[in-house]
Design an enzyme around this catalytic site. Structure first.
Site, PDB file in Angstrom:
ATOM      1  N   MET A  19      -5.698  -3.413  -4.927  1.00  0.00           N
ATOM      2  CA  MET A  19      -5.543  -3.284  -3.472  1.00  0.00           C
ATOM      3  C   MET A  19      -5.134  -1.869  -3.088  1.00  0.00           C
ATOM      4  O   MET A  19      -4.643  -1.105  -3.920  1.00  0.00           O
ATOM      5  CB  MET A  19      -4.538  -4.302  -2.964  1.00  0.00           C
ATOM      6  CG  MET A  19      -5.155  -5.665  -2.803  1.00  0.00           C
ATOM      7  SD  MET A  19      -4.070  -6.740  -1.881  1.00  0.00           S
ATOM      8  CE  MET A  19      -5.207  -8.096  -1.579  1.00  0.00           C
ATOM      9  N   TYR A  65      -5.172 -10.705  -4.917  1.00  0.00           N
ATOM     10  CA  TYR A  65      -3.883 -11.035  -4.302  1.00  0.00           C
ATOM     11  C   TYR A  65      -2.739 -11.210  -5.300  1.00  0.00           C
ATOM     12  O   TYR A  65      -1.574 -11.234  -4.905  1.00  0.00           O
ATOM     13  CB  TYR A  65      -4.020 -12.312  -3.463  1.00  0.00           C
ATOM     14  CG  TYR A  65      -4.945 -12.134  -2.278  1.00  0.00           C
ATOM     15  CD1 TYR A  65      -4.489 -11.504  -1.129  1.00  0.00           C
ATOM     16  CD2 TYR A  65      -6.266 -12.551  -2.324  1.00  0.00           C
ATOM     17  CE1 TYR A  65      -5.329 -11.302  -0.041  1.00  0.00           C
ATOM     18  CE2 TYR A  65      -7.120 -12.355  -1.251  1.00  0.00           C
ATOM     19  CZ  TYR A  65      -6.642 -11.734  -0.106  1.00  0.00           C
ATOM     20  OH  TYR A  65      -7.463 -11.526   0.956  1.00  0.00           O
ATOM     21  N   ASP A  78       0.817  -1.224   0.000  1.00  0.00           N
ATOM     22  CA  ASP A  78       0.000   0.000   0.000  1.00  0.00           C
ATOM     23  C   ASP A  78       0.849   1.273   0.000  1.00  0.00           C
ATOM     24  O   ASP A  78       0.333   2.361  -0.245  1.00  0.00           O
ATOM     25  CB  ASP A  78      -0.937   0.012   1.213  1.00  0.00           C
ATOM     26  CG  ASP A  78      -2.056  -1.009   1.088  1.00  0.00           C
ATOM     27  OD1 ASP A  78      -2.140  -1.661   0.034  1.00  0.00           O
ATOM     28  OD2 ASP A  78      -2.847  -1.150   2.046  1.00  0.00           O
TER      29      ASP A  78
END
Ligand code: ATP
Ligand code: F6P
Ligand code: MG
Length: 435
Positions: free
Chosen positions: A250, A357, A207
């Site tokens: 993500m 993922y 992130d």
């Protein structure tokens, strides 16, 4: 203790076994001194402020091998733990730490702690893995973590008991904000007990939301993996009249992956990130902008970060993971549904892609591999010198040690007024504001 001052376990009283230099010009790398510092804020504004007030500029300690070290390498036991979500490059860091300890300093005993902080709780019965150069020499070729990881809290006092019971002198923790808070708490407990155990963090998160540092390792690989997915999403979108591709990437609370992936593959027309406030309906809403885009080009690619648009849901997500992180509602599916409803009756084809993922379980790319090795070596040098509760990191493109407490105070987010976000807007052509 001043801001950015690195805590130390005590006076270093051993000579480093590294055959380095102390003089310039002999073509041998020089030992780094604790007094070698780099100015943190390099703006003219800050320079003028210091001149005016007479304040000494805030500086960071330069990372690197010290001439005098704290630990007697022959009798040192080190341990490595990896926690939180996967991230490309974890294995490179493990490898780098093991190689550095073994070959630079001659540390004989290196323990791998399985499954994150859980592995420091003997009740879980995971045991330890003995790490040697031979065991780790090939692991950089694989994604994931050789040691396994976990989320979920463990009793700090019990974890320190385990370190002491196993005579561990140095703990390297590879992880994100949670892991770093955890290892800092372990460091505080160690200090309370007046034990001489060094704890070191190596910031890991796709992130890229660790404050102060330039970038966390693995982040670049993550958007590198996402980039061709966006290319293909564009192919899907252009393959139909009014084709719309939505790609969810993500990014729990910071949208760096979505924004960087979109910049790296400039076929994206809208990037929606958690830092951004936007509405769906109305003249300035997202759906209107999408309508205009289709009118003009007959296709659109939308990249949405997992944590974006949570304000659009009527009910907040009450779901948390084992570590207490909020599990966000699915903005990708929500957008797909809302876009479908909005264009109902017109000829629109929507493709929804969720690589999930895939972007974080890949092995590190070359650039991240270089970064991981260098972070690992610097972590080893700092720890052997007896420094504790610091992260090995890169700030302003230089390797430095930063107190863990400084990088965990807040999460790094995209600055909506900054040049990075502006470049995303220039690339996508999306509206500068939704209000
Ligand atoms: N304040 C804290 N004190 C002690 N342990 C903590 C603290 N915060 C988090 N931890 C522990 O750190 C570990 C990792 O935390 P978390 O699951 O939030 O992942 P992370 O390190 O932030 O990585 P990611 O980037 O994947 O979120 C967990 O075992 C969690 O319980
Ligand atoms: O499903 P998991 O493993 O808990 O992790 C998901 C989260 O971890 C991250 O990949 C960060 O490590 C976030 O982007 C994401 O929200
Ligand atoms: Mg986290």
């Amino acid at each position: 203790m001043g801001k950015f001052q690195i805590e130390s376990l005590g006076m270093p009283h051993y000579k480093s076994p590294l055959k380095l230099s102390t003089v310039k010009g002999d073509n041998i790398f020089d030992f780094v001194s604790d007094a070698d510092r780099l100015v943190f804020d390099q703006s003219m504004e800050y320079y003028n402020h210091c001149l005016k007030t007479g304040e000494a500029p805030l500086c960071l300690e330069k990372a690197g091998p010290r001439q005098d070290i704290f630990f007697d390498a022959q009798n040192t036991t080190a341990a490595i733990v990896t926690c939180g979500g996967l991230c490309p490059g974890i294995n490179n860091v493990i490898r780098g730490v093991v190689m550095g300890l073994h070959y630079f300093y001659g540390v004989k005993k290196i323990l791998g702690i399985p499954y994150g902080y859980e592995g420091l709780n003997p009740e879980k019965g995971h045991g330890f893995v003995e790490l040697t150069p031979d065991k780790v020499k090939d692991i950089h070729q694989f994604g994931g973590t050789f040691l396994g990881s976990s989320r979920g809290s463990q009793d700090v006092s019990k974890m320190v008991d385990t370190l002491q019971a196993n005579n561990i002198d140095i703990l390297f923790a590879i992880g994100g904000d949670g892991t770093l808070k955890g290892v800092d708490a372990i460091g505080q407990e160690i200090k309370k007990r007046n034990a001489k155990i060094s704890v070191v963090g190596i910031p890991k998160t796709i992130d890229n939301d660790i404050d102060l540092i330039d970038e966390s390792f693995g982040f670049e690989t993550a958007f590198d993996v996402a980039s061709p997915i966006l290319r293909d999403a564009h192919n899907e979108a252009t393959g139909a009249f009014n084709g719309i591709s939505i790609v969810k990437l993500m990014g729990r609370d910071s949208g760096f992956i979505a924004a960087s992936a979109a910049l790296s593959m400039p076929v994206v027309n809208f990037v929606l990130v958690p830092e951004m406030d936007f509405s769906l309906e109305g003249e300035k809403g997202f759906l209107k902008a999408l309508e205009q885009r289709l009118e003009l080009k007959r296709h659109a690619v939308i990249v949405v970060a997992e944590g974006a648009g949570q304000h659009l849901f009527q009910e907040k997500s009450g779901v948390k993971d084992a570590s207490g992180n909020v599990k966000h509602k699915d903005i990708g599916l929500f957008l797909k549904e809302k876009i479908g409803e909005h264009f109902k009756g017109s000829s629109v084809t929507i493709k929804y892609i969720d690589p999930s993922y895939i972007i974080r379980s890949a092995p590190a790319n070359s650039s991240d591999s270089v970064y991981c090795s260098r972070l690992a070596y610097h972590a080893v040098h700092g720890a052997m010198a007896g420094k504790t509760r610091f992260v090995s990191s890169k700030v302003n493109n230089k390797y430095v040690y930063v107190p863990i407490s400084e990088v965990t105070q807040k999460r790094k987010e995209i600055d909506m007024e900054g040049e990075f976000w502006f470049s995303v807007l220039q690339s996508t052509g999306q509206p500068f504001s939704w209000a």
